[in-house]
Design an enzyme around this catalytic site. Structure first.
Site, PDB file in Angstrom:
ATOM      1  N   SER A  71      46.799  30.740  43.021  1.00 23.63           N
ATOM      2  CA  SER A  71      46.995  30.370  41.619  1.00 23.63           C
ATOM      3  C   SER A  71      48.456  30.525  41.244  1.00 23.63           C
ATOM      4  O   SER A  71      49.073  31.540  41.516  1.00 23.63           O
ATOM      5  CB  SER A  71      46.138  31.254  40.714  1.00 23.63           C
ATOM      6  OG  SER A  71      44.789  31.172  41.106  1.00 23.63           O
ATOM      7  N   GLU A  98      36.053  30.814  52.832  1.00 22.96           N
ATOM      8  CA  GLU A  98      35.752  31.767  51.774  1.00 22.96           C
ATOM      9  C   GLU A  98      34.353  31.499  51.230  1.00 22.96           C
ATOM     10  O   GLU A  98      33.514  32.372  51.138  1.00 22.96           O
ATOM     11  CB  GLU A  98      36.775  31.658  50.643  1.00 22.96           C
ATOM     12  CG  GLU A  98      36.459  32.632  49.505  1.00 22.96           C
ATOM     13  CD  GLU A  98      37.377  32.479  48.307  1.00 22.96           C
ATOM     14  OE1 GLU A  98      37.778  31.345  48.009  1.00 22.96           O
ATOM     15  OE2 GLU A  98      37.687  33.493  47.666  1.00 22.96           O
ATOM     16  N   GLU A 131      34.103  24.254  37.528  1.00 21.10           N
ATOM     17  CA  GLU A 131      34.468  22.860  37.232  1.00 21.10           C
ATOM     18  C   GLU A 131      34.986  22.163  38.488  1.00 21.10           C
ATOM     19  O   GLU A 131      34.640  21.009  38.761  1.00 21.10           O
ATOM     20  CB  GLU A 131      35.516  22.811  36.108  1.00 21.10           C
ATOM     21  CG  GLU A 131      34.965  23.159  34.734  1.00 21.10           C
ATOM     22  CD  GLU A 131      34.576  24.632  34.571  1.00 21.10           C
ATOM     23  OE1 GLU A 131      35.115  25.479  35.306  1.00 21.10           O
ATOM     24  OE2 GLU A 131      33.713  24.927  33.724  1.00 21.10           O
TER      25      GLU A 131
END
Lengths: 353, 327
Positions: free
Chosen positions: B126, B185, B310
């Protein structure tokens, strides 16, 4: 650990899908639903019979194919996907109870012809008012929402305390009238009994319970097929239909709705397959698994078609579009053989809440 | 279709179960530093006994286990309430990425220290819009979250020099490598997650039975029973989807449609579970000392970490359903 069908099961699935796709295009489903009184033709029934479907779960000693709940579920999912109007399922309900609790003589008299497709039965479960109370072997009262009773040769009538009676539809004191059901692809009838002669099945609570669990799982699988088809229709429409020069499937309001449908369809499929496997191979888990399957697929079975309808917009709300048949089947299935609330309560009990 | 374990798989499970029962180090100590050291020691113990990285190839210190055995491992560790490992991101993401895309030198250099927890890996995905203007090349600052803790860090890089030999997958191949990292992951965490959800659910069942409500217990309340049952069903669906995905991966090399749904589904389940727990708690939900208060807050991140819901829905829509992309 192998959560997949074997080669034989896969072959059953593929041939069922191909056959149903060729015999039941949606124009034919619509014609049978809206114009045909019984909802199926003799020729259509004969074809399923020639494939051995009516007796798929019946033991070979009783004239069936001796296959398991998994194979029954495979057929049911495909029948749901095709939305084929056929008395296959109502007939299977009667057959499962006869197989579970019929005496040798009763199985010879009703189950063997049922397995051969020569006679059809159906389950009369839901009372109009107070629960039906037999007097000896004589039955009086009204059962409603009895699928395909108008074309059945006999009924398996459920009364209090887990008892079941076989009643031949041609006998004295039996009157059958058509009812308008929510789902026009499965014909429902009211059955009025007035001193009708019943033949009581054996009282075997465990075997009878397993039969009901099997019906619940088979109907859950059918709803899975219904939901899968409604999802496929939504995805196809979202790819084709353009708004603002783009296919509507690019918009997340649409695509995320479709993803949600997939989540529910795959969930319904996993839990239905698992429940079928458990009923065949791990009986101690069967009741809980079946309740989970019917609860989950009851919801998914109508919510996915409802969501697909929203993707379609106005056209999806029209009579001319085929989607409403899927919505109606899904919602009717949700209400049959124990609704989601009923089965969730069973889950709560069996899972130790 | 056979949902039972093979004799080999059962033997694997029993051996692992016995080992964990014997070596379980007990409860984690309080405090971030102490807890981290505890997790590091635990991982070292697993590594020494050959239980770290069970599905990694033997030549890099793994056990060469099958995917089913890896799933059993994850399930058993959660079931035994075993401590977390110190180097989760190295094991679940960094290592598998190096195995898939690294050079032989990189594998030799990085894999063993990941397993032994001698080197701890983190993942930096991020990014804010703009860079930082810090003086030092690499600076790490704890990022306080709504639970009051700091599990995540801000990492500031300023002209940090990275030697060429540390590029994984070669130059210009970053996206492919990143995708591998993320796929690992989601795939390997799913099994632990579903068991963790089952344990949390069992705790919630007990909590509902112990909480008085309207002259009975919360578990007698019709609405709460219905919600508990629905969560139980969802947790089973999550487990069954994971097993179907596993079978598809073993047969066809890639998970089926259901394999891409697990992380998204789990986050919704876990959030719903903590929401119901606070409803069961009733007025006591105002208090901080209820452990479910923390879980309720922590669960907010479930639908963000490891791919937001999302983005996961975008992936499902595009790759599974074949819907067109917006761009």
């Amino acid at each position: 650990m192998n959560f997949d069908f074997n080669d034989e099961q896969r072959a059953i699935k593929e041939s069922a899908r191909d056959m149903l796709a060729s015999r039941y295009p949606l124009e034919e489903v619509r014609r049978l639903a809206l114009e045909h009184e019984r909802g199926f033709t003799d020729e259509q029934w004969r074809e399923l019979t020639e494939l051995g479907w009516p007796g798929i779960f019946v033991r070979e000693e009783d004239g069936g194919q001796g296959l398991g709940v998994v194979e029954l579920v495979i057929l049911q999912e495909e029948l749901g996907y095709a939305l084929a109007p056929t008395p296959f399922f109502s007939n299977a309900c009667a057959g499962l109870l006869l197989a579970a609790a019929g005496s040798d003589e009763q199985r010879e008299r009703w189950l063997r012809p049922l397995a051969a497709g020569e006679a059809r039965g159906t389950l009369a479960q839901l009372d109009e008012g107070a629960p039906m109370e037999p007097t000896g072997s004589s039955l009086t009262g009204t059962k409603i929402a009895v699928a395909d009773a108008g074309s059945a040769d006999f009924l398996v009538v459920a009364v209090g305390e887990g008892r079941h009676f076989v009643v031949e539809t041609g006998g004295e004191g039996v009157r059958i009238e058509p009812t308008r059901g929510l789902d026009p692809t499965r014909k429902l009838f009211a059955v009025h009994l007035h001193g009708a002669e019943g033949h009581q099945l054996e009282q075997d609570p465990d075997a009878t319970d397993r039969a009901y669990c099997t019906m619940a799982v088979a109907l859950a699988a059918e709803s899975t097929g219904v939901a899968q088809r409604a999802l496929d229709m939504a995805v196809e429409y979202a790819k084709d239909r353009k708004q603002f020069d783009r296919p509507i499937g690019v918009y997340q309001a649409i695509s995320h709705r479709c993803a949600q449908m997939l989540l529910e369809v795959e969930g319904a499929r996993s839990v239905s397959y698992y429940a079928a496997w458990a009923l065949d191979h791990e009986p101690e888990s069967g009741a809980l698994a079946a309740a989970m399957a019917k609860a989950y697929a009851s919801d998914a079975g109508w919510r996915v078609p409802a969501s697909s309808l929203q993707v379609h917009g106005g056209i999806g709300f029209t009579w001319e579009h085929d989607l409403h048949f899927f919505l109606k089947r899904g919602r009717a299935n949700a209400a049959a053989l124990g609704d989601a609330r009923f089965h969730r309560e069973r889950v709560a009990e069996l899972a130790g809440v | 279709m056979d949902l039972t374990l093979s004799p080999e798989e059962e033997a694997f499970r029993d051996e692992l179960r016995a080992w964990v029962a014997e070596h379980h180090p007990g409860r984690e100590p309080e405090g971030d530093e102490a807890a981290f050291q505890f997790r590091r020691d635990w991982q070292k113990q697993l590594y020494d006994a050959g239980w770290a990285g069970v599905s990694w190839p033997r030549e890099y210190g793994g056990r060469g286990a099958t995917l089913v055995e890896q799933a059993i491992f994850n399930e058993e560790m959660v079931r035994a309430r075993a401590p977390q490992l110190a180097n989760v991101l190295g094991l679940a993401m960094g290592g598998p990425t190096v195995i898939a895309h690294g050079t032989e030198e990189q594998r030799q250099r990085f894999l063993t220290p990941i397993l032994s927890a001698d080197e701890i890996w983190c993942q930096g995905f991020s990014e804010p819009d703009s860079g930082s203007d810090l003086a030092s090349a690499v600076q790490v600052r704890p990022l306080r979250q709504i639970t009051g803790e700091a599990e995540f860090n801000e990492l500031f890089l300023e002209e940090a020099r990275i030697p060429d030999e540390n590029i994984v997958g070669g130059e210009g191949n970053g996206w492919n490598v990143a995708i591998t990292t993320l796929m690992h992951e989601r795939a390997t965490l799913a099994f632990g997650l579903q068991v963790a959800a089952k344990i949390a659910l069992a705790e919630l069942f007990a909590r509902a039975r112990e909480t008085p409500l309207d002259g009975g217990s919360a578990a007698d309340d019709e609405l709460i029973r219905q919600r508990l049952a629905q969560l139980y069903i969802e947790s089973e669906v999550l487990r069954l989807n994971a097993y179907r995905g596993l079978t598809a991966t073993m047969k066809y090399g890639v998970p089926g449609a259901e394999g891409s749904l697990g992380k998204w589904h789990w986050s919704e389940l876990n959030q719903a579970l903590t929401e119901l727990a606070l409803d069961v708690a009733g007025p006591r939900a105002q208090l901080w000392d209820d452990p479910w208060t923390y879980r309720f807050l922590r669960a907010r991140a479930n639908s963000i970490e490891g791919g937001t819901t999302e983005i996961l829905k975008n992936i499902v829509a595009e790759r599974v359903l074949g819907l067109p992309r917006l761009r």
